[in-house]
Design an enzyme around this catalytic site. Structure first.
Site, PDB file in Angstrom:
ATOM      1  N   ASP A  39      -6.300 -96.588  13.853  1.00 16.60           N
ATOM      2  CA  ASP A  39      -7.645 -96.863  13.352  1.00 16.60           C
ATOM      3  C   ASP A  39      -7.615 -97.724  12.083  1.00 16.60           C
ATOM      4  OD1 ASP A  39     -10.383 -96.738  13.205  1.00 16.60           O
ATOM      5  OD2 ASP A  39     -10.494 -94.564  13.189  1.00 16.60           O
ATOM      6  N   ASP A  40      -8.349 -98.844  12.103  1.00 19.54           N
ATOM      7  CA  ASP A  40      -8.543 -99.682  10.903  1.00 19.54           C
ATOM      8  C   ASP A  40      -7.258-100.323  10.385  1.00 19.54           C
ATOM      9  OD1 ASP A  40     -11.150 -98.783  11.074  1.00 19.54           O
ATOM     10  OD2 ASP A  40     -11.333 -98.292   8.961  1.00 19.54           O
ATOM     11  N   CYS A  79     -15.574 -99.466  15.005  1.00 17.50           N
ATOM     12  CA  CYS A  79     -14.797 -98.554  15.850  1.00 17.50           C
ATOM     13  C   CYS A  79     -15.394 -98.350  17.239  1.00 17.50           C
ATOM     14  CB  CYS A  79     -14.667 -97.191  15.175  1.00 17.50           C
ATOM     15  SG  CYS A  79     -14.019 -97.214  13.503  1.00 17.50           S
ATOM     16  N   HIS A 139     -14.555 -93.461  20.666  1.00 23.49           N
ATOM     17  CA  HIS A 139     -15.140 -93.365  19.326  1.00 23.49           C
ATOM     18  C   HIS A 139     -14.888 -91.998  18.702  1.00 23.49           C
ATOM     19  CE1 HIS A 139     -17.677 -93.671  15.925  1.00 23.49           C
ATOM     20  NE2 HIS A 139     -18.632 -92.902  16.403  1.00 23.49           N
ATOM     21  N   ASP A 325      -8.227-101.071  16.501  1.00 23.88           N
ATOM     22  CA  ASP A 325      -9.571-101.398  16.982  1.00 23.88           C
ATOM     23  C   ASP A 325     -10.200-102.582  16.260  1.00 23.88           C
ATOM     24  OD1 ASP A 325      -9.650 -99.800  14.716  1.00 23.88           O
ATOM     25  OD2 ASP A 325     -11.027 -98.313  15.542  1.00 23.88           O
ATOM     26  N   HIS A 326      -9.689-102.961  15.095  1.00 20.39           N
ATOM     27  CA  HIS A 326     -10.173-104.121  14.335  1.00 20.39           C
ATOM     28  C   HIS A 326      -9.341-104.234  13.076  1.00 20.39           C
ATOM     29  CE1 HIS A 326     -12.013-100.731  12.424  1.00 20.39           C
ATOM     30  NE2 HIS A 326     -12.805-100.537  13.465  1.00 20.39           N
TER      31      HIS A 326
END
Length: 507
Positions: A39-40, A79, A139, A325-326
């Site tokens: 994540d992130d 997300c 999510h 995710d990004h």
């Protein structure tokens, strides 16, 4: 006569058993899949940008095992919609899932695009795989019944101290009575031990799976929660990064002077720390220190997974994919967040390793995280899924095919898109206003060249790649902690956006 009959019967039974054994062996010979989401996570890790001498030896190790994509981009810089896109293989502009959507509401009869979609883990399950998953994958965690074995997910992003260390979570939204929610953003050393972190516990669960014997090939998914905020990990990870050694990313205070109004509205994040605040308060390096500490913690947990796989019977027949995710901005473009269509928000790590893939290879061409679904199917020898909207990356990894004409699309809300091709980024907002960057000469995207006649033909070429479909906001998809998207959904849909009290409260 009877002897002849029983002889024929025995031959038939033996033949059936042999065929059955061959079928079982065929199923077992299929490659396993280890699917890791982080994540992130931005590209600061050592095998890609190596920012501020970050210590991520296990990401280096994974890079040596397979292929690293240094210019991979997310479907959406948020997300929920990014993960929904990766798991469905469909663009946000196709589904209308532009915001946070409950896992069980992604596939519904009233969404024409998703009502009969097969999620990525389901596709493997339907093709004879034993499916398992734990942590943040969709999510929240995953739709009900997604996995044969599910470890679930610890709700939220804790553990949390009794009192926040620095950031109250409201920022300037206090003047708006907190109407846009409260972010989990904060930074500091907590808790005392790795064993108290949900990511550590999730890895323990994965390690238990590697000690089991499976008659079927497996699809095993692991979702790390860090380095998502709050930037809390034990002190030992902070100790890796003395403040005096911390670098800060390039920043210009007047950077946004040439950004169209919609772009400025999208970048209005009242709960997040601004870069100017971080500079004036002396917290900038401390925020970056905390982020790097969280990434090194995840790297350590990744190492535990790689060690366990190496020492298991599945080492030689397992495909690994690791993705984020990004990206995440650490002061670039004025804030600390993802939430934008610029490079620092959309670009994130992507790795593949396993049978029939080269080792230690780097690909610098732009690709899409949306390609994960079709790529895994091809690597596993499964039939392609016609609903996938992105291309497999297998031939690119194996034979360098498609390097010159590849591109990546990121969507943020309805009809706001970015297109990345080699060396250039084009952004078009819903009102037709534009940004264009020559990344070769302007890697920080400080100069908007959208009105430069020199780039007219290139801009037109990139504009032609934009999605032709821009679906209405899905009724169950919401993004109510950002003023612009509250207005966009309400303007474009009959039903107003639903209230969300705390950012991440449902994660």
């Amino acid at each position: 006569m009877k002897t002849r009959y029983f002889l024929l019967l025995g031959i038939c039974m033996l033949s059936c058993r042999t065929d059955e054994k061959k079928q079982v062996q065929k199923e077992v010979d299929k490659p396993n899949v280890l699917f890791i989401a982080v994540d992130d996570l931005n590209n600061m890790i050592s095998p890609i940008a190596n920012f501020s001498n970050i210590q991520t030896p296990n990401f280096d190790r994974l890079a040596a095992m397979g292929v690293t994509f240094t210019d991979a981009h997310c479907p959406a810089p948020l997300c929920g919609p990014s993960r929904s896109a990766i798991m469905t293989g469909l663009r946000p502009s196709t589904t209308g899932i532009y915001g946070m959507t409950p896992d069980n509401k992604i596939r519904r009869d009233d969404n024409e695009a998703t009502k009969d979609i097969i999620f990525l883990p389901e596709y493997f399950k339907k093709n004879g795989y034993h499916s398992m998953g734990i942590g943040k994958l969709f999510h929240n965690y995953a739709p009900d019944g997604m996995f044969d074995e599910g470890g679930g997910r610890v709700k939220g992003f804790g553990p949390f101290p009794e009192k926040r260390f620095v950031w109250d979570g409201f920022g300037t939204s206090k003047s708006r009575k907190g109407q846009y929610g409260r972010t989990n953003t904060d930074w500091g050393a907590f808790p005392e031990s790795d064993t108290l972190m949900p990511d550590h516990q999730a890895v323990n669960w994965v390690l238990e799976r590697f000690n089991k014997n499976y008659k079927q090939p497996f699809f095993l998914a692991l979702g790390f929660q860090r380095p998502h905020v709050p930037l809390y990990v034990p002190q030992k990870w902070f100790d890796l990064y003395p403040l005096e050694s911390i670098q800060t990313p390039p920043y210009q205070s007047d950077d946004l002077n040439d950004i169209p109004p919609v772009g400025l509205k999208i970048n209005d994040l009242p709960m997040m720390p601004s870069t100017e605040w971080a500079i004036n308060s002396g917290e900038w390096k401390k925020i970056i220190q905390a982020y790097l500490a969280c990434v090194s913690f995840v790297d350590y947990e990744l190492g535990r997974v790689l060690d366990a796989l190496k020492n298991s019977p599945y080492a030689k027949n397992t495909i690994i994919v690791l993705w984020s995710d990004h990206g995440y901005r650490l002061g670039e473009k004025g804030t600390f967040a993802k939430h934008a269509l610029w490079e620092s928000a959309t670009k994130a790590p992507l790795f593949f390793a396993g049978p029939n893939l080269p080792k230690g290879k780097k690909i610098d061409a732009p690709v899409e995280m949306l390609s994960i679904y079709p790529t895994l199917l091809e690597l596993s020898g499964l039939q392609a899924y016609a609903r996938n909207e992105a291309k497999s990356l297998v031939r690119m990894m194996q034979k360098n095919e498609g390097l010159k004409d590849t591109y990546a699309i990121t969507t943020y809300g309805k009809n706001n898109h970015a297109v990345k091709v080699d060396g250039y980024r084009y952004i078009q907002y819903e009102d037709g206003t534009e940004e264009f960057y020559d990344n070769a000469s302007d890697p920080n995207e400080w100069i908007n060249e959208a009105n430069n006649f020199k780039f007219k033909s290139k801009i037109e070429a990139l504009k032609a790649l934009l999605p032709k479909t821009n679906a209405t906001w899905d009724a169950e998809s919401n993004y109510t902690f950002q003023p612009y998207f509250v207005e966009q959904k309400t303007r474009g849909n009959v039903n107003a956006a639903k209230a969300v009290k705390v950012i991440g409260a449902e994660r």
